[in-house]
Design an enzyme around this catalytic site. Sequence first.
Site, PDB file in Angstrom:
ATOM      1  CD  GLU A   1      -2.981  -0.867   0.019  1.00  0.00           C
ATOM      2  OE1 GLU A   1      -3.529   0.236  -0.124  1.00  0.00           O
ATOM      3  OE2 GLU A   1      -3.174  -1.830  -0.751  1.00  0.00           O
TER       4      GLU A   1
ATOM      5  CB  VAL B   1       3.368  -2.907  -8.307  1.00  0.00           C
ATOM      6  CG1 VAL B   1       4.147  -2.587  -9.571  1.00  0.00           C
ATOM      7  CG2 VAL B   1       4.246  -2.690  -7.081  1.00  0.00           C
TER       8      VAL B   1
ATOM      9  CG  ASP C   1      -4.633  -0.987  -8.128  1.00  0.00           C
ATOM     10  OD1 ASP C   1      -5.219  -1.436  -9.125  1.00  0.00           O
ATOM     11  OD2 ASP C   1      -5.086  -1.104  -6.973  1.00  0.00           O
TER      12      ASP C   1
ATOM     13  CE  LYS D   1     -12.857  -1.657  -9.328  1.00  0.00           C
ATOM     14  NZ  LYS D   1     -13.823  -1.421  -8.220  1.00  0.00           N
TER      15      LYS D   1
ATOM     16  CE  LYS E   1      -7.260  -0.955  -0.834  1.00  0.00           C
ATOM     17  NZ  LYS E   1      -5.877  -1.374  -0.696  1.00  0.00           N
TER      18      LYS E   1
ATOM     19  CG  LEU F   1       1.012 -17.861  -7.137  1.00  0.00           C
ATOM     20  CD1 LEU F   1      -0.344 -18.536  -7.056  1.00  0.00           C
ATOM     21  CD2 LEU F   1       0.920 -16.409  -6.681  1.00  0.00           C
TER      22      LEU F   1
ATOM     23  CB  THR G   1       9.023 -16.603  -4.310  1.00  0.00           C
ATOM     24  OG1 THR G   1       8.342 -15.834  -5.314  1.00  0.00           O
ATOM     25  CG2 THR G   1      10.058 -17.495  -4.986  1.00  0.00           C
TER      26      THR G   1
END
Length: 397
Positions: A91, A126, A128, A161, A170, A189, A191
């Site tokens: 975030e 990232v 987004d 989006k 948010k 996935l 890692t």
Amino acid sequence: MSANSGGTAKIGTDWRVRARQPVGYDVRVLNGLLSPSNPALAEACGTAPGRSPRCLLIVDDSVDVLHGDRLRAYFEAWSIDVEWHVVPGGEQSKNLDEVVAITEAMTGMGILRRSEKVVAVGGGAVLDVAGMAAGLYRRGVPYVRVPTTLIGQVDAGIGVKTGINHGTHKNRLGSYYAPEVALIDPEFLRTVPKRHIANGLAEIVKMALIKDAALFDLLELAVHDLDAAAFADGEPGGPAVEIMSRAIGGMLDELEPNLWEEVLERSVDYGHTFSPSLELRADPPLLHGEAVAVDMAVCVALAHNRGMLGTADADRAIGLLRAAGLPVTDPVFTTDLLVEALRDAVKHRDGEQRIPLTDGIGSATFVHDITREELGEALRFVRERAGSDTVLVRAAR
């Protein structure tokens, strides 16, 4: 609106303009994306016979550490000229300064408006930020998504989006901007930490509760085995592969008819009424899926208390969340915060609550009249279940 037969502009004081913009993008699940023998990413970057493209790579800092060498080797093998821009994951990156920094990287590269791509590789945050920057720069340059977390692969990385946080809210600033393609490689996935696998499972449980009872049953049976290796090494026809396929297919089935959210009653908003307020205020912090899980538990209780969901199924739902390693309560989640969060959701949903609730596992309906008293009762119901040893992971068959 059109010109008249004489070729001159129409004279008047009122016009109505109508236009349609077709949107089409691919979502592909494939293994070995970074193997030099796999052309998928190179083709997405624009590789063609006799042409070596350039691209701007926006990469999550953790992904850069874990997979940076393989990414560099892949692009070198395909003679792709890459400008590298590393973004902090999580975030903390979802802010306007980071969006501007990415647009400055595009300017520094001199990216061409249509023939050169932005490639975003990382978690949902990232994706987004990169997507928002790509949509803003010159009012849109093409981009490619490569989600590397479970929540990115089943949720954040497959829609249109984009968004960043603003103030205490948010995803308050954002846009709709489709990628050209989303390339999903479950091998990433391998890692991903256990907590982040559970984080992604929250969005899969959501799809099961509102749309797919068979997915819910499958999750109940397989949840204890759904670790990073199970998804990364999933055998065709195995439970992990089917779970991911059902989750992605169900999400796209819900999104496609309503990409721009012209209809504000969206079943995929399940678990997203109260969670935005919780996610940004929880201490210690919660991941997105963890906040959604706490929200879903409240919604399960609301549905139960309204007679929409039987006690056994309510216990199954809360039990599945707990078995997935997800929280169902949080000290920050008080009745006052729920009321405040609902008030903000009503603004977002144009004056109505439009809360999706399970009408039996695998089905959803919308309610518009939840009261403060109901929210308090729902919290009590969840807290009782969270402290009880009677909640079963698997329902009696």
